[in-house]
Design a protein around this motif. Sequence first.
Motif, PDB file in Angstrom:
ATOM      1  N   GLY A 103     -13.632  -1.924   1.530  1.00 10.62           N
ATOM      2  CA  GLY A 103     -12.967  -2.404   0.477  1.00 10.62           C
ATOM      3  C   GLY A 103     -12.694  -3.963   0.528  1.00 10.62           C
ATOM      4  N   GLY A 104     -12.724  -4.630  -0.498  1.00  9.76           N
ATOM      5  CA  GLY A 104     -12.417  -6.023  -0.557  1.00  9.76           C
ATOM      6  C   GLY A 104     -10.943  -6.232  -1.297  1.00  9.76           C
ATOM      7  N   PRO A 105     -10.582  -7.465  -1.161  1.00  9.70           N
ATOM      8  CA  PRO A 105      -9.190  -7.834  -1.733  1.00  9.70           C
ATOM      9  C   PRO A 105      -9.159  -7.388  -3.149  1.00  9.70           C
ATOM     10  CG  PRO A 105     -10.690  -9.781  -1.467  1.00  9.70           C
ATOM     11  CD  PRO A 105     -11.496  -8.744  -0.755  1.00  9.70           C
ATOM     12  N   LEU A 106      -7.769  -7.125  -3.490  1.00  9.35           N
ATOM     13  CA  LEU A 106      -7.678  -6.783  -5.154  1.00  9.35           C
ATOM     14  C   LEU A 106      -7.023  -7.837  -5.605  1.00  9.35           C
ATOM     15  CD1 LEU A 106      -5.841  -3.227  -4.356  1.00  9.35           C
ATOM     16  CD2 LEU A 106      -7.916  -3.879  -5.799  1.00  9.35           C
ATOM     17  N   GLY A 160       0.852  -1.142   0.161  1.00  6.74           N
ATOM     18  CA  GLY A 160       0.061   0.007   0.115  1.00  6.74           C
ATOM     19  C   GLY A 160       0.925   1.397  -0.087  1.00  6.74           C
ATOM     20  N   ARG A 161       1.996   1.293  -0.476  1.00  5.03           N
ATOM     21  CA  ARG A 161       3.047   2.260  -0.601  1.00  5.03           C
ATOM     22  C   ARG A 161       2.282   3.373  -1.320  1.00  5.03           C
ATOM     23  NH1 ARG A 161       6.645   5.594  -2.357  1.00  5.03           N
ATOM     24  NH2 ARG A 161       8.963   5.848  -1.580  1.00  5.03           N
ATOM     25  N   ARG A 162       2.462   4.635  -0.878  1.00  4.45           N
ATOM     26  CA  ARG A 162       1.842   5.766  -1.683  1.00  4.45           C
ATOM     27  C   ARG A 162       3.094   6.290  -2.587  1.00  4.45           C
ATOM     28  NH1 ARG A 162      -3.027   7.614  -0.639  1.00  4.45           N
ATOM     29  NH2 ARG A 162      -4.034   7.031   1.250  1.00  4.45           N
ATOM     30  N   TRP A 163       2.746   6.370  -3.953  1.00  6.03           N
ATOM     31  CA  TRP A 163       3.992   6.735  -4.814  1.00  6.03           C
ATOM     32  C   TRP A 163       3.561   8.375  -5.366  1.00  6.03           C
ATOM     33  CZ3 TRP A 163       8.475   4.501  -5.514  1.00  6.03           C
ATOM     34  CH2 TRP A 163       8.615   2.874  -5.202  1.00  6.03           C
ATOM     35  N   GLU A 164       4.490   9.147  -5.459  1.00  4.24           N
ATOM     36  CA  GLU A 164       4.557  10.184  -6.447  1.00  4.24           C
ATOM     37  C   GLU A 164       4.985   9.923  -8.124  1.00  4.24           C
ATOM     38  OE1 GLU A 164       3.140  12.932  -5.585  1.00  4.24           O
ATOM     39  OE2 GLU A 164       3.039  12.715  -3.439  1.00  4.24           O
ATOM     40  N   GLU A 165       4.230  10.627  -8.904  1.00  8.78           N
ATOM     41  CA  GLU A 165       4.745  10.068  -9.991  1.00  8.78           C
ATOM     42  C   GLU A 165       6.155  10.175 -10.438  1.00  8.78           C
ATOM     43  OE1 GLU A 165       3.335  11.592 -14.789  1.00  8.78           O
ATOM     44  OE2 GLU A 165       1.997  11.546 -13.076  1.00  8.78           O
ATOM     45  N   GLU A 166       6.742  11.373  -9.995  1.00  5.80           N
ATOM     46  CA  GLU A 166       8.032  11.523 -10.022  1.00  5.80           C
ATOM     47  C   GLU A 166       8.903  10.482  -9.387  1.00  5.80           C
ATOM     48  OE1 GLU A 166       5.947  13.753  -8.752  1.00  5.80           O
ATOM     49  OE2 GLU A 166       5.771  15.078 -10.411  1.00  5.80           O
ATOM     50  N   GLU A 167       8.619   9.724  -8.333  1.00  6.16           N
ATOM     51  CA  GLU A 167       9.260   8.860  -7.572  1.00  6.16           C
ATOM     52  C   GLU A 167       9.289   7.542  -8.479  1.00  6.16           C
ATOM     53  OE1 GLU A 167       8.758   9.128  -2.843  1.00  6.16           O
ATOM     54  OE2 GLU A 167       6.853   8.840  -3.870  1.00  6.16           O
ATOM     55  N   GLY A 190       5.262  -2.453  -3.746  1.00  6.93           N
ATOM     56  CA  GLY A 190       4.371  -2.279  -2.689  1.00  6.93           C
ATOM     57  C   GLY A 190       2.784  -2.014  -2.933  1.00  6.93           C
ATOM     58  N   LEU A 191       2.561  -3.045  -3.985  1.00  6.91           N
ATOM     59  CA  LEU A 191       0.993  -2.768  -4.298  1.00  6.91           C
ATOM     60  C   LEU A 191       0.099  -3.152  -3.192  1.00  6.91           C
ATOM     61  CD1 LEU A 191       1.094  -3.967  -8.182  1.00  6.91           C
ATOM     62  CD2 LEU A 191       1.553  -1.585  -7.106  1.00  6.91           C
ATOM     63  N   ALA A 192      -0.894  -2.713  -3.212  1.00 11.92           N
ATOM     64  CA  ALA A 192      -1.827  -2.919  -2.099  1.00 11.92           C
ATOM     65  C   ALA A 192      -2.703  -4.275  -2.372  1.00 11.92           C
ATOM     66  CB  ALA A 192      -3.070  -1.717  -1.976  1.00 11.92           C
ATOM     67  N   LEU A 193      -2.867  -4.851  -1.209  1.00 10.38           N
ATOM     68  CA  LEU A 193      -3.728  -6.133  -1.363  1.00 10.38           C
ATOM     69  C   LEU A 193      -5.191  -6.083  -1.248  1.00 10.38           C
ATOM     70  CD1 LEU A 193      -0.981  -8.341   0.295  1.00 10.38           C
ATOM     71  CD2 LEU A 193      -1.333  -7.891  -1.936  1.00 10.38           C
ATOM     72  N   SER A 194      -5.561  -4.816  -0.802  1.00  9.62           N
ATOM     73  CA  SER A 194      -6.921  -4.686  -0.476  1.00  9.62           C
ATOM     74  C   SER A 194      -7.418  -3.364  -0.942  1.00  9.62           C
ATOM     75  CB  SER A 194      -7.531  -5.039   0.547  1.00  9.62           C
ATOM     76  OG  SER A 194      -6.954  -4.306   1.573  1.00  9.62           O
ATOM     77  N   ILE A 195      -8.755  -3.040  -1.360  1.00  9.28           N
ATOM     78  CA  ILE A 195      -9.013  -1.546  -1.821  1.00  9.28           C
ATOM     79  C   ILE A 195      -8.821  -0.609  -0.659  1.00  9.28           C
ATOM     80  CG2 ILE A 195     -11.078  -0.625  -2.557  1.00  9.28           C
ATOM     81  CD1 ILE A 195     -12.065  -2.843  -4.133  1.00  9.28           C
TER      82      ILE A 195
END
Length: 202
Positions: free
Chosen positions: A179-182, A66-73, A169-174
């Motif tokens: 929210g449910g699992p992704l 669930g890491r939050r990314w900036e586009e530049e990163e 670090g993609l999220a595993l749930s919404i």
Amino acid sequence: MTSPSPLIVPIILVNGDLQFVEVDHGATVQDVLNELLETSDVKNNILGDLEDQGWALQRLRFERKGRRWEEEELEALGDGTLDPSELIEPFLNNISPDNNTSMRTFSTFPMTGHMQQPVLRLVSLNSYLTLDLSFLRLPEIHDSFAYKLFISRQTLVSTVITQVIDELGLALSIPIPGGGPLEYIMEEVWTDGSSENYQEIH
């Protein structure tokens, strides 16, 4: 005066195997590659019958889910491959405690029974073993983002998906209340004139 003990460098291969390379403290990335590739099985297990087009060491990347990314990163990530002239020791001295502990293993070298945590991966530069991924409808990842992944002849689609989840670090749930699992899938994309077609691959 005793000479310093050699460096034991744990390397993960793209097929998941673990190899250990013993080098001097002044060794470079290229020195590690030379030692590692002397074992013919290492090449064969990754390439199969494909042509040898060169090799690289790649830094392993693990991000919290669930890491939050900036586009530049994201655009600044690159493919993680190292310059062959770089010294290898600094990479071994900068092991982050946040790295995936499942990658740790015991060394098979005598007198080194301590935990060895690999931070580098051996990758083939053969063009057939490189995936260029684009993203669509993924939380925190902009749709135009392109990401390069290195594979072996035996890599499974499920392995690629898991690797991308771990590395970015993609999220595993919404990430909203209720929210449910992704579920993540891979699609093959090809163009026909001005149109694009997609087909899920398994």
